[in-house]
Design a protein around this motif. Sequence first.
Motif, PDB file in Angstrom:
ATOM      1  N   HIS A  93       0.572  -1.590   0.176  1.00  0.00           N
ATOM      2  CA  HIS A  93       0.181   0.573  -0.099  1.00  0.00           C
ATOM      3  C   HIS A  93       0.941   1.005   0.421  1.00  0.00           C
ATOM      4  O   HIS A  93       0.142   2.549   1.016  1.00  0.00           O
ATOM      5  CB  HIS A  93      -1.114  -0.308   0.810  1.00  0.00           C
ATOM      6  N   VAL A  94       1.897   0.884  -0.604  1.00  0.00           N
ATOM      7  CA  VAL A  94       2.973   2.581  -1.149  1.00  0.00           C
ATOM      8  C   VAL A  94       2.900   2.869  -2.325  1.00  0.00           C
ATOM      9  O   VAL A  94       3.231   2.304  -3.165  1.00  0.00           O
ATOM     10  CB  VAL A  94       4.228   2.297  -0.559  1.00  0.00           C
ATOM     11  N   PRO A  95       1.734   3.558  -2.829  1.00  0.00           N
ATOM     12  CA  PRO A  95       1.751   4.424  -4.150  1.00  0.00           C
ATOM     13  C   PRO A  95       2.871   5.109  -4.965  1.00  0.00           C
ATOM     14  O   PRO A  95       3.194   5.141  -5.889  1.00  0.00           O
ATOM     15  CB  PRO A  95       0.133   5.357  -3.966  1.00  0.00           C
ATOM     16  N   ALA A  96       3.955   5.713  -4.279  1.00  0.00           N
ATOM     17  CA  ALA A  96       5.106   5.864  -4.911  1.00  0.00           C
ATOM     18  C   ALA A  96       6.204   4.935  -5.656  1.00  0.00           C
ATOM     19  O   ALA A  96       6.699   4.784  -6.316  1.00  0.00           O
ATOM     20  CB  ALA A  96       5.525   7.124  -3.865  1.00  0.00           C
ATOM     21  N   VAL A  97       5.519   3.349  -5.103  1.00  0.00           N
ATOM     22  CA  VAL A  97       6.536   2.173  -5.712  1.00  0.00           C
ATOM     23  C   VAL A  97       6.209   2.615  -7.271  1.00  0.00           C
ATOM     24  O   VAL A  97       6.611   1.999  -8.308  1.00  0.00           O
ATOM     25  CB  VAL A  97       6.228   1.531  -5.412  1.00  0.00           C
ATOM     26  N   VAL A  98       4.980   2.530  -7.189  1.00  0.00           N
ATOM     27  CA  VAL A  98       3.941   2.918  -8.794  1.00  0.00           C
ATOM     28  C   VAL A  98       5.084   3.954  -9.639  1.00  0.00           C
ATOM     29  O   VAL A  98       5.372   3.151 -10.799  1.00  0.00           O
ATOM     30  CB  VAL A  98       2.362   3.106  -8.805  1.00  0.00           C
ATOM     31  N   ASP A  99       5.181   4.960  -8.954  1.00  0.00           N
ATOM     32  CA  ASP A  99       6.058   6.007  -9.403  1.00  0.00           C
ATOM     33  C   ASP A  99       7.289   5.606 -10.389  1.00  0.00           C
ATOM     34  O   ASP A  99       7.129   5.452 -11.143  1.00  0.00           O
ATOM     35  CB  ASP A  99       6.223   7.413  -8.999  1.00  0.00           C
ATOM     36  N   VAL A 100       7.659   4.961  -9.270  1.00  0.00           N
ATOM     37  CA  VAL A 100       9.221   4.090  -9.977  1.00  0.00           C
ATOM     38  C   VAL A 100       9.016   2.878 -11.126  1.00  0.00           C
ATOM     39  O   VAL A 100      10.064   3.174 -11.605  1.00  0.00           O
ATOM     40  CB  VAL A 100       9.467   3.723  -8.853  1.00  0.00           C
ATOM     41  N   ALA A 101       8.093   2.638 -10.558  1.00  0.00           N
ATOM     42  CA  ALA A 101       7.588   1.346 -11.553  1.00  0.00           C
ATOM     43  C   ALA A 101       7.306   2.318 -13.023  1.00  0.00           C
ATOM     44  O   ALA A 101       7.690   1.769 -14.070  1.00  0.00           O
ATOM     45  CB  ALA A 101       6.377   0.961 -11.314  1.00  0.00           C
ATOM     46  N   ILE A 102       7.206   2.865 -13.098  1.00  0.00           N
ATOM     47  CA  ILE A 102       5.940   3.616 -14.371  1.00  0.00           C
ATOM     48  C   ILE A 102       7.952   4.678 -15.095  1.00  0.00           C
ATOM     49  O   ILE A 102       7.877   4.309 -16.152  1.00  0.00           O
ATOM     50  CB  ILE A 102       5.712   5.192 -14.203  1.00  0.00           C
ATOM     51  N   THR A 103       8.843   4.838 -13.947  1.00  0.00           N
ATOM     52  CA  THR A 103      10.146   5.529 -14.779  1.00  0.00           C
ATOM     53  C   THR A 103      10.930   4.268 -15.099  1.00  0.00           C
ATOM     54  O   THR A 103      11.292   4.254 -15.958  1.00  0.00           O
ATOM     55  CB  THR A 103      10.927   6.125 -13.049  1.00  0.00           C
ATOM     56  N   LEU A 104      10.858   3.207 -14.797  1.00  0.00           N
ATOM     57  CA  LEU A 104      11.793   2.734 -15.122  1.00  0.00           C
ATOM     58  C   LEU A 104      10.485   1.698 -16.404  1.00  0.00           C
ATOM     59  O   LEU A 104      11.614   1.130 -17.514  1.00  0.00           O
ATOM     60  CB  LEU A 104      11.352   0.736 -13.741  1.00  0.00           C
ATOM     61  N   VAL A 105       9.741   1.791 -17.100  1.00  0.00           N
ATOM     62  CA  VAL A 105       9.000   1.346 -18.011  1.00  0.00           C
ATOM     63  C   VAL A 105       9.549   2.185 -18.887  1.00  0.00           C
ATOM     64  O   VAL A 105      10.272   2.437 -20.244  1.00  0.00           O
ATOM     65  CB  VAL A 105       7.696   1.071 -18.077  1.00  0.00           C
ATOM     66  N   LEU A 106       9.736   4.270 -18.722  1.00  0.00           N
ATOM     67  CA  LEU A 106      10.443   4.453 -19.500  1.00  0.00           C
ATOM     68  C   LEU A 106      11.459   4.684 -20.208  1.00  0.00           C
ATOM     69  O   LEU A 106      12.163   3.926 -21.057  1.00  0.00           O
ATOM     70  CB  LEU A 106      10.080   5.725 -19.072  1.00  0.00           C
ATOM     71  N   LEU A 107      12.844   3.313 -19.265  1.00  0.00           N
ATOM     72  CA  LEU A 107      14.057   3.135 -19.307  1.00  0.00           C
ATOM     73  C   LEU A 107      14.191   2.312 -20.377  1.00  0.00           C
ATOM     74  O   LEU A 107      15.097   2.501 -20.801  1.00  0.00           O
ATOM     75  CB  LEU A 107      14.593   3.446 -17.850  1.00  0.00           C
ATOM     76  N   ALA A 108      13.414   0.940 -19.734  1.00  0.00           N
ATOM     77  CA  ALA A 108      12.815   0.394 -20.864  1.00  0.00           C
ATOM     78  C   ALA A 108      12.411   0.371 -22.440  1.00  0.00           C
ATOM     79  O   ALA A 108      13.754   0.356 -22.941  1.00  0.00           O
ATOM     80  CB  ALA A 108      12.533  -1.133 -19.793  1.00  0.00           C
ATOM     81  N   ALA A 109      11.794   1.575 -22.305  1.00  0.00           N
ATOM     82  CA  ALA A 109      11.236   2.227 -23.532  1.00  0.00           C
ATOM     83  C   ALA A 109      12.472   2.732 -24.351  1.00  0.00           C
ATOM     84  O   ALA A 109      12.843   2.106 -25.559  1.00  0.00           O
ATOM     85  CB  ALA A 109      10.270   2.398 -23.715  1.00  0.00           C
ATOM     86  N   PHE A 110      13.306   3.239 -23.987  1.00  0.00           N
ATOM     87  CA  PHE A 110      14.413   4.382 -24.544  1.00  0.00           C
ATOM     88  C   PHE A 110      15.974   3.570 -24.610  1.00  0.00           C
ATOM     89  O   PHE A 110      16.515   3.930 -25.506  1.00  0.00           O
ATOM     90  CB  PHE A 110      14.218   5.066 -23.075  1.00  0.00           C
ATOM     91  N   ALA A 111      16.024   2.186 -23.636  1.00  0.00           N
ATOM     92  CA  ALA A 111      16.632   1.357 -23.890  1.00  0.00           C
ATOM     93  C   ALA A 111      17.096   0.502 -25.405  1.00  0.00           C
ATOM     94  O   ALA A 111      17.770   0.391 -26.103  1.00  0.00           O
ATOM     95  CB  ALA A 111      17.358   0.434 -22.626  1.00  0.00           C
ATOM     96  N   ALA A 112      15.740  -0.030 -25.213  1.00  0.00           N
ATOM     97  CA  ALA A 112      15.232  -0.639 -26.650  1.00  0.00           C
ATOM     98  C   ALA A 112      15.123   0.066 -28.022  1.00  0.00           C
ATOM     99  O   ALA A 112      15.987  -0.281 -28.804  1.00  0.00           O
ATOM    100  CB  ALA A 112      14.133  -1.179 -26.996  1.00  0.00           C
ATOM    101  N   ALA A 113      14.939   1.131 -27.883  1.00  0.00           N
ATOM    102  CA  ALA A 113      15.186   2.477 -29.264  1.00  0.00           C
ATOM    103  C   ALA A 113      16.377   2.729 -29.239  1.00  0.00           C
ATOM    104  O   ALA A 113      16.675   2.068 -30.560  1.00  0.00           O
ATOM    105  CB  ALA A 113      14.193   3.777 -28.651  1.00  0.00           C
ATOM    106  N   ALA A 114      16.878   2.854 -28.708  1.00  0.00           N
ATOM    107  CA  ALA A 114      18.443   3.280 -28.539  1.00  0.00           C
ATOM    108  C   ALA A 114      19.560   2.130 -28.956  1.00  0.00           C
ATOM    109  O   ALA A 114      20.593   2.706 -29.825  1.00  0.00           O
ATOM    110  CB  ALA A 114      19.196   3.692 -27.073  1.00  0.00           C
ATOM    111  N   PHE A 115      18.978   0.696 -28.892  1.00  0.00           N
ATOM    112  CA  PHE A 115      19.168  -0.439 -29.061  1.00  0.00           C
ATOM    113  C   PHE A 115      19.257  -0.653 -30.408  1.00  0.00           C
ATOM    114  O   PHE A 115      19.930  -0.899 -31.415  1.00  0.00           O
ATOM    115  CB  PHE A 115      19.287  -1.954 -28.663  1.00  0.00           C
TER     116      PHE A 115
END
Length: 87
Positions: A55-77
């Motif tokens: 029940h810690v909603p701030a962890v959802v923000d960390v997950a969203i950030t990780l999703v964005l980083l993974a998408a940028f990494a795939a595009a860069a690759f």
Amino acid sequence: MDEALLAAAVFVLAMVALGLWRALRGPTAADRMMAAQLFGSGGVAVLLLLAFATHVPAVVDVAITLVLLAAFAAAAFFKASRDKDGA
């Protein structure tokens, strides 16, 4: 219910750890990139399960950030491999 979410998070984390084998042994850079994408999506799944279990909603923000980083990494690759091939 929280215990079930925590158990699911541990299971997903164990499956991602098994993906480490592919990242280390992958014969091509594409295999390694797919393993990195597995780490990204598995990490997001674990974070979301933990967010709802604790029940810690701030962890959802960390997950969203990780999703964005993974998408940028795939595009860069993709761009780097495309530039390398001379396309």
